[in-house]
Design an enzyme around this catalytic site. Structure first.
Site, PDB file in Angstrom:
ATOM      1  N   ASP A 209     -31.496  75.345 -70.889  1.00 33.85           N
ATOM      2  CA  ASP A 209     -30.726  74.222 -70.812  1.00 33.85           C
ATOM      3  C   ASP A 209     -29.852  74.217 -71.265  1.00 33.85           C
ATOM      4  OD1 ASP A 209     -31.558  75.040 -67.599  1.00 33.85           O
ATOM      5  OD2 ASP A 209     -32.396  73.612 -66.986  1.00 33.85           O
TER       6      ASP A 209
ATOM      7  N   LYS B 298     -25.511  73.790 -67.118  1.00 31.65           N
ATOM      8  CA  LYS B 298     -24.805  73.829 -65.699  1.00 31.65           C
ATOM      9  C   LYS B 298     -24.609  72.325 -66.369  1.00 31.65           C
ATOM     10  CE  LYS B 298     -27.072  77.212 -62.840  1.00 31.65           C
ATOM     11  NZ  LYS B 298     -27.953  77.967 -63.980  1.00 31.65           N
TER      12      LYS B 298
ATOM     13  N   MET C  53     -30.108  63.908 -59.271  1.00 28.93           N
ATOM     14  CA  MET C  53     -27.589  64.906 -59.262  1.00 28.93           C
ATOM     15  C   MET C  53     -27.221  63.473 -58.276  1.00 28.93           C
ATOM     16  SD  MET C  53     -28.703  68.638 -59.682  1.00 28.93           S
ATOM     17  CE  MET C  53     -30.825  68.525 -57.982  1.00 28.93           C
TER      18      MET C  53
END
Length: 282
Positions: A59, A81, A195
């Protein structure tokens, strides 16, 4: 032959590896939790997996300090991402892991936090199983644990939080998540929103509308456990304003036990329901 495709230019999403053909040893995939960012929170098992890696698919939030624990010869591939900006689609990542393992390589899929806490580790595990590739999972310290610990605010606490729930702040389509707001609005429990920075206003409105008091203590933690960690102590009603100042990865934590984070700093006693206090970790 003028239209012949140049050599060594594989199509996007495919992995082409050279080498002599013949019997290959079976490769494996390791889904490894890198923890929230602090290299010292990496588990011993995760370290051992990294040290055996031929390929590290990682990541974007995994620190260079952690990546450097892999062998220098290991290939490193970032599949970072960000909201609305993915370098690789999830399907491409799945195929990449399987392809490398089928070439006989030891593949580490290195994820921030824990692979099975909003990390899509389940999707990658399924892809490996469907392809007949052996896949191992190494749990990691998820960001919520580090955020609560550093702030001195336990996620569960006798008399203040008999339950803790992890939820996502947005659905797969990017819309507001379909959650049981009435259940999340009950008192004496902690709700951790991953998130959720961009949807903080909607989340706060939903919880208040379902009956949770606007004065419920809340905490925003940006870059949990890292050298640049930043905390904003606030309330549920003040959550939208607090989230507006956040630019990095962050958690929103709501619950009565967050009052311990507030009480640890005398200057913030008696804050109004919409007041915020920012704390920077040095």
């Amino acid at each position: 032959m003028r239209n012949r495709k140049p050599e060594n230019q594989p199509a996007r999403g495919l992995v082409v590896l050279g080498g002599a053909r013949g019997p290959r040893r079976a490769g494996e995939v390791w889904l490894v939790g890198a923890g929230p960012g602090d290299p010292e929170l990496l588990t011993i098992k995760a370290l051992k997996a990294l040290q055996r890696a031929d390929v590290v698919v990682h990541d974007g939030l995994v620190s260079g300090e952690i990546l450097d624990l892999a062998p220098s010869a290991a290939r490193r591939i970032s599949v970072a991402k960000r909201k609305s900006r993915h370098s690789y689609a999830q399907g491409e990542i799945n195929r990449m892991l399987v392809a490398f393992a089928q070439e006989g390589l030891n593949v580490v899929r290195l994820k921030g936090g824990d692979p099975f806490i909003f990390g899509r580790g389940g999707e990658e595990l399924e892809a490996c199983r469907e392809a007949g590739v052996e896949c191992h999972v190494v749990p990691g310290v998820t960001a919520a644990l580090a955020a609560g610990a550093n702030a001195g605010a336990p996620l569960t606490h006798r008399g203040a939080a008999q339950a803790v729930t992890f939820v996502t702040g947005h659905a797969a389509s990017g819309a507001e998540p379909d959650l049981d707001w009435e259940s999340l609005a009950k008192v004496n429990q902690t709700v951790v929103i991953y998130m959720g920075v961009s949807t903080a206003a909607g989340i706060a409105a939903r919880l208040i509308g379902a009956g949770r008091a606007g004065s419920t203590p809340a905490l925003v933690v940006e870059n949990a456990s890292r050298a640049d960690e930043r905390r904003i102590v606030t309330t549920l009603a003040g959550l939208p304003a607090a989230a507006e100042s956040v630019h990095g990865p962050a958690l929103l934590i709501v619950g009565e036990a967050m009052s311990l984070a507030l009480a640890s700093t005398p200057a913030i006693e008696g804050l109004a329901a919409t007041s915020n206090l920012e704390l920077r970790v040095k």
